[in-house]
Scaffold this active site. Structure first.
Site, short mmCIF file in Angstrom:
data_model
loop_
_atom_site.label_atom_id
_atom_site.label_comp_id
_atom_site.label_asym_id
_atom_site.label_seq_id
_atom_site.Cartn_x
_atom_site.Cartn_y
_atom_site.Cartn_z
N GLU A 1 10.28 1.41 2.05
CA GLU A 1 8.97 1.39 2.71
C GLU A 1 8.82 0.16 3.61
O GLU A 1 8.14 0.22 4.61
CB GLU A 1 7.84 1.40 1.67
CG GLU A 1 7.82 2.64 0.79
CD GLU A 1 7.61 3.93 1.58
OE1 GLU A 1 6.81 3.92 2.54
OE2 GLU A 1 8.24 4.95 1.23
N GLU B 1 0.84 -1.21 0.00
CA GLU B 1 0.00 0.00 0.00
C GLU B 1 0.88 1.25 0.00
O GLU B 1 0.60 2.22 -0.71
CB GLU B 1 -0.92 -0.04 1.22
CG GLU B 1 -1.74 1.21 1.45
CD GLU B 1 -1.46 1.82 2.80
OE1 GLU B 1 -0.92 2.95 2.83
OE2 GLU B 1 -1.75 1.18 3.84
ZN LIG Z 1 1.33 2.69 6.91
#
Ligand SMILES: [Zn+2]
Length: 1067
Positions: free
Chosen positions: A227, A152
């Site tokens: 990330e 995401e």
């Molecule tokens: Zn997050």
């Protein structure tokens, strides 16, 4: 975000069939914006807890309420949309599956199916200018490595058409979005955007579609490392550490006991399906994730065949399909839709019990820090809407308000300090119900379990009070009628409701249509009585349900450090297993990644992100209609706005006559007004009466600096809302709350203290940046000092002392509460604010007059001066945590900076570039912000869930040089300006418009001034950026630093820079 504030009231999102709790999902951006007004407005106001507990508690980005300029965007003048006929849809590759007019949201909704891929599209059309788009994938994880969550984050880091580092950030910088974020649920991932500007809206849609279907991250391991996770090694001689945005975000999540409990609950209730693992990622498991698995997950699930797409608003429905077909046509059908199905958890044959440890601080009486929670999985099959509605209603009856019996009995028992994890959760495949307490003594755990069961038994046997049922019914109906989603777009809340069924291949229309089932439920209650409706539900779903898991959480002062040691050991082993060459290579790779992260995108690359032109931006702010009048000598502001027959009102009292020592009692005073009862009415009766007659009343303090003045604004605000026809009741009840409530119930007061303490401690762990910010403000100005006394570290300390004192000197406390009342209540300095349509404003005026007549002319006590400060020094507040919150601030007015609108543009730019790149992207923190409070002149830096401490302070100190070295081209500048205007013009519903107009009035922000600031924003130049460097340098040179951090990191910092921080213990 800059210029935005979260007005407590308007976040009362009562969106849905039943004040749904926002599910345990993860956001792409760190949620708590550090907007200055959040810090102030969030004080107390416990009366709105009902809504906050259930409301759609989103909204980082789209928080509303800018003081320096608040108005809705220009209304688009579009002609009524033509709906695609069957032929037209066919031509674009879609077939129409179903079409309905939904009266609840005055919308025409059409469900399309993309013929080639099977992708489903809900196209909802109405006259709402706040358009919403969302694409949702079913993404059930099989382990706790956090794949869905990391994905995401990662898909927003560049795509085929937008090959930038982070197009998402470019949108944050230069769009007029009213919502922009992404979230990961336990079984799905949502990508919603919203805007009132059609051109802007379709820019956002295109960036999001390209991001989810063609992200760069599947070909680029760097994004995954950034990330997700990677080993960091700065020099072969140093230790290896883990870095990664999600890794640190989740460390923060796993530092909060309430969150840990929520996670354990879900996993314990559903050990055999996808809910048995954590989609967000367990920091222990995240490093097990490989890039190959990550890519495969995207290939499998981010496919049109597994997507559900939502459009909502006043844009052209044909255009929607055109935009989609360009993307969807590029794919063939895939079997993803079958492989992503969520299997139900089979019901257990008997109850289970789980005991777990959570990391606790070493201080205080740990024996009293246990948590216990009972949880039920309600059904193997999804429930029909009627039953779901009734369960939601039951939930509200049992727990929804302080007067609700299950809540009340548990809190009054003295067995624990606050409820934890309680209520019906129905956003996943199988609904669940939980109820529990925290702050429980180890020897009382059993008692809590017994009390919960016996209370539920009693409720099933005896049923509910008629008044209580009526109050719940009115509250629910009121909120449906009001449809007040606060700062989040209405279309988004509808989308999340619809998706709640649609994602499981059920009817996406059904959740939007509540009127019929509600009518049926009401009729059943009227005919059969509430007991006949609710008792069988309690029996069936709770008392006779074998699928029950009891969870006990025990505090463990060693756990945090143990986990840290375990992590170190693993990393040491990793290092030991590497050859010198490999270590050198890792150090080189670390450096390379950092360089890549810190190198900005080229101007050419940046140009590919679509953006608006300055000519698309209205030159003038839109004004909230405001008429300043006078009723019985009191100033009354009236805002003539369409509110669907609801009256919103605020009555403001001045704190100018309040003795300093009483200030920290104010939040508990406010709670007492709403929850202590009068001579004639118990608090339960009073609460039910408010529920039956109004849409709610809240009372809370408000403090702020005022630009150009040494005297802070310090008020108590009483907010209320009701149907216009009930205005008399509303004012009578506000009067009753203010004048008739008696401060005599010591036991209840003790509960308020322990609830407040629990809430503040939770805040300290979960939103330490707010505590740090409040502390710095308290050192820098009087308004900040006041606020910190009521909502900061000082308040936590005060509550500890008060808890000791309450038994010894209740008389004294009670008379102090009385003294607060008499020092506040008076016509002198009172202001009334009213928002409704003109006719209603006129018809309700007489009730205002009557209300004001009953107030004393003058307050008791003389005028006081608010000028206190917390001593200026660097402080570190110790908490048991795996991640830190680091702040630094100074008043830049005192170094000679003169307020100019460009400061908003520049601080936003610093946050979106320098701090984002250094604190988040390469530093690995979940968030880094800066905030300029133009009222006080305080410029502050803050980080959120940050693995670093001194290093982050160094980044802050480098901001001035960053600005001096900055070279922004015209496009970048335009984007920064437009993004700032987007903040200033944030979308507001009518109640929020009236409320912000009141705040502007209180803070002397005139419409002329707003126009000047707007012009300054629009004409911001590179020169302004360079000049601002000097102001920022003064933060470096004279600023004060406050960190909320772990003992270990503080010790290390104090060793490195000899005693840099004064250390304070808090938990
Ligand atoms: Zn997050």
């Amino acid at each position: 975000m800059l210029l935005r504030s979260l007005t407590r009231f308007s976040s009362n999102a009562s969106t849905s069939l039943f004040f749904r709790r926002f599910p345990r999902s993860y956001f792409s951006r760190s949620s708590p914006a550090t907007g200055r007004n959040i810090r102030r407005l969030s004080a107390a106001g416990t009366g709105s807890e009902l809504f906050l507990r259930r409301g759609l508690r989103l909204l980082p980005a789209a928080a509303s309420g800018c003081l320096s300029g608040q108005f809705s965007r220009a209304v688009s003048t579009q002609t009524a949309p033509s709906y695609p006929g069957q032929d037209e849809a066919e031509k674009l590759g879609f077939e129409k599956s179903r079409e309905e007019f939904i009266s609840e949201c005055k919308s025409k909704a059409v469900l399309f199916r993309h013929k080639k891929t099977g992708c489903e599209v809900m196209s909802v059309s109405n006259d709402d200018e706040n358009k919403v788009f969302g694409v949702v994938f079913r993404t059930p994880p099989k382990d706790s490595t956090g794949i869905p969550h990391i994905l995401e984050h990662s898909v927003l880091c560049g795509s085929r058409k937008y090959p930038l580092k982070e197009p998402f950030v470019e949108l944050l910088k230069g769009s007029l979005y009213t919502f922009l974020n992404a979230f990961t649920y336990p079984d799905r991932t949502c990508y919603p955007v919203a805007s009132t500007n059609t051109k802007d809206f379709y820019n956002l849609v295109d960036v999001y579609l390209d991001a989810v279907f063609f992200p760069k991250c599947v070909d680029d391991v760097d994004t995954f490392q950034q990330e997700g996770w990677h080993y960091e090694l700065n020099h072969p001689s140093e230790d290896i550490s883990y870095k990664g945005v999600v890794f640190n975000e989740m460390k923060g999540v796993y530092s909060q006991p309430d969150n840990i409990l929520g996670r354990i609950t879900q996993q314990a209730l559903c050990p055999e399906n996808t809910y048995g693992v954590d989609s967000g990622g367990d920091p222990k498991d995240i490093p097990k994730l490989t890039f190959d698995k990550f890519k495969e997950f995207h290939r499998q699930y981010y496919h049109p065949s597994n997507a559900r797409i939502w459009f909502y608003g006043d844009d052209d429905p044909v255009h929607r399909l055109k935009v989609l077909s360009e993307y969807l046509d590029m794919f063939d059908a895939s079997p993803a839709r079958d492989s992503s199905k969520v299997e139900p958890q089979k019901l257990f044959s008997g109850p289970r019990r789980i005991v777990e440890k959570y990391p606790a601080g070493g201080d205080g009486d740990l024996k009293k820090k246990h948590m216990v929670c009972l949880n039920w999985l309600l059904s193997e099959k999804p429930l029909d809407l009627q039953t779901q509605l009734a369960l939601g209603f039951l939930d509200h009856l049992m727990l929804g308000t302080p007067a609700s019996p299950l809540r009340k009995i548990l809190l009054e028992s003295g067995l624990g300090e606050a409820l934890v994890n309680s209520g019906v959760e129905d956003e996943l495949l199988q609904p669940q119900f939980s109820v529990g307490l925290k702050g429980v003594s180890d020897d009382k755990v059993q008692k809590v379990e017994e009390l919960i069961m016996s209370t539920l038994r009693k409720l099933a046997d005896e049923g509910f009070d008629t008044d209580a049922v009526e109050a719940s019914m009115n509250t629910i109906e009121f909120s449906m009628r009001e449809n007040n989603t606060g700062s989040s777009p209405r279309g988004l809340s509808l989308m999340l409701q619809s998706i709640g069924k649609w994602i499981y291949d059920m009817d996406p229309f059904e959740p939007l249509k509540y009127e019929e089932p509600l009518k049926t439920l009401k009729a059943r209650i009227a005919e059969e009585g509430s007991k006949a409706v609710f008792s069988p539900l309690i029996e069936k779903f709770i008392l006779n349900n074998p699928h029950c898991v009891t969870i006990e959480m025990q505090p463990d002062p060693e756990k945090a450090s143990q986990e840290e040691v375990e992590e170190k050991n693993i990393l040491q082993k990793v290092k030991a297993s590497m050859t010198d060459e490999e270590l050198a290579e890792l150090a080189r790779a670390t450096e390379e990644l950092r360089l890549k992260q810190e190198t900005p995108d080229s101007p050419e690359a940046l140009k590919c992100v679509p953006s608006l032109n300055l000519s698309d931006i209205p030159k003038k702010p839109t004004y909230v209609p405001t008429e300043v009048g006078d009723v019985n000598g009191v100033k009354v502001l009236r805002h003539d706005l369409f509110t669907n027959d609801i009256l919103y009102t605020e009555v403001v009292f001045d704190m100018g006559a309040l003795r300093h020592e009483l200030l920290p009692l104010v939040p508990l005073f406010c709670q007492s007004l709403l929850e202590m009862g009068t001579q004639d009415m118990s608090f339960v009766q009073l609460n039910q009466l408010i529920g039956r007659k109004t849409g709610g009343i809240t009372v809370y303090p408000f403090t702020s600096s005022v630009w150009g003045s040494d005297v802070p604004c310090s008020k108590i605000i009483v907010r209320g809302k009701s149907m216009v026809g009930r205005a008399e009741d509303l004012f009578n009840l506000m009067n009753c709350v203010l004048q008739e409530v008696r401060f005599t119930d010591k036991q209840r007061f003790k509960q308020f203290i322990s609830q407040s303490r629990a809430r503040m401690e939770n805040r300290l762990r979960g939103s330490g940046q707010g505590i740090a910010a409040a502390r710095m403000d308290a050192m820098l100005n009087a308004a900040g000092w006041m606020s910190e006394q009521m909502n900061g570290l000082s308040y936590i300390e005060f509550l500890h002392t008060l808890e000791q004192k309450v038994d010894q000197d209740w008389e004294g406390i009670s008379s102090s509460l009385e003294e607060i009342r008499t020092s506040l209540l008076s016509k002198n300095g009172c202001i009334v604010n009213m928002t409704a349509d003109g006719k209603s404003l006129t018809s309700t005026e007489k009730f205002v007059g009557k209300f004001l007549d009953s107030l004393p002319e003058k307050p008791s006590g003389g005028q006081v001066t608010w000028d206190a400060r917390v001593p200026l020094r660097n402080e570190a507040i110790v908490i048991p945590t795996q991640v830190n919150y680091v702040g630094k601030a100074a008043n830049i007015y005192s170094s000679g900076y003169k307020l100019d609108g460009s400061s908003y543009v520049i601080s936003k730019h610093i946050g979106n570039t320098w701090l984002w790149d250094r604190v988040r992207v390469s530093g690995g923190a979940y968030g880094g912000f800066c905030d300029f409070d133009s009222h006080s002149g305080v410029f502050s830096f803050l980080s959120y869930r940050d693995p670093n401490l001194l290093k982050t302070l160094d980044i802050y100190d480098g901001t001035g040089d960053f600005l001096r070295g900055l070279d922004v081209d015209e496009d970048t500048l335009t984007k920064a300006v437009i993004g700032t205007i987007g903040d200033v013009d944030s979308y507001q519903l009518p109640d929020a418009k009236g409320y912000s107009s009141l705040l502007r009035h209180l803070l002397n922000v005139t419409d002329e001034e707003r126009q000047i600031r707007r012009e300054e924003i629009l004409s911001t130049s590179l020169k302004d950026f360079k000049e601002f460097a000097e102001a920022v340098d003064s933060v470096r040179d004279k600023g004060v630093a406050v960190a909320v951090a772990s003992q270990e990191d503080i010790d290390a910092a104090n060793k490195e820079r000899s005693d840099f921080f004064e250390v304070k213990k808090a938990l």
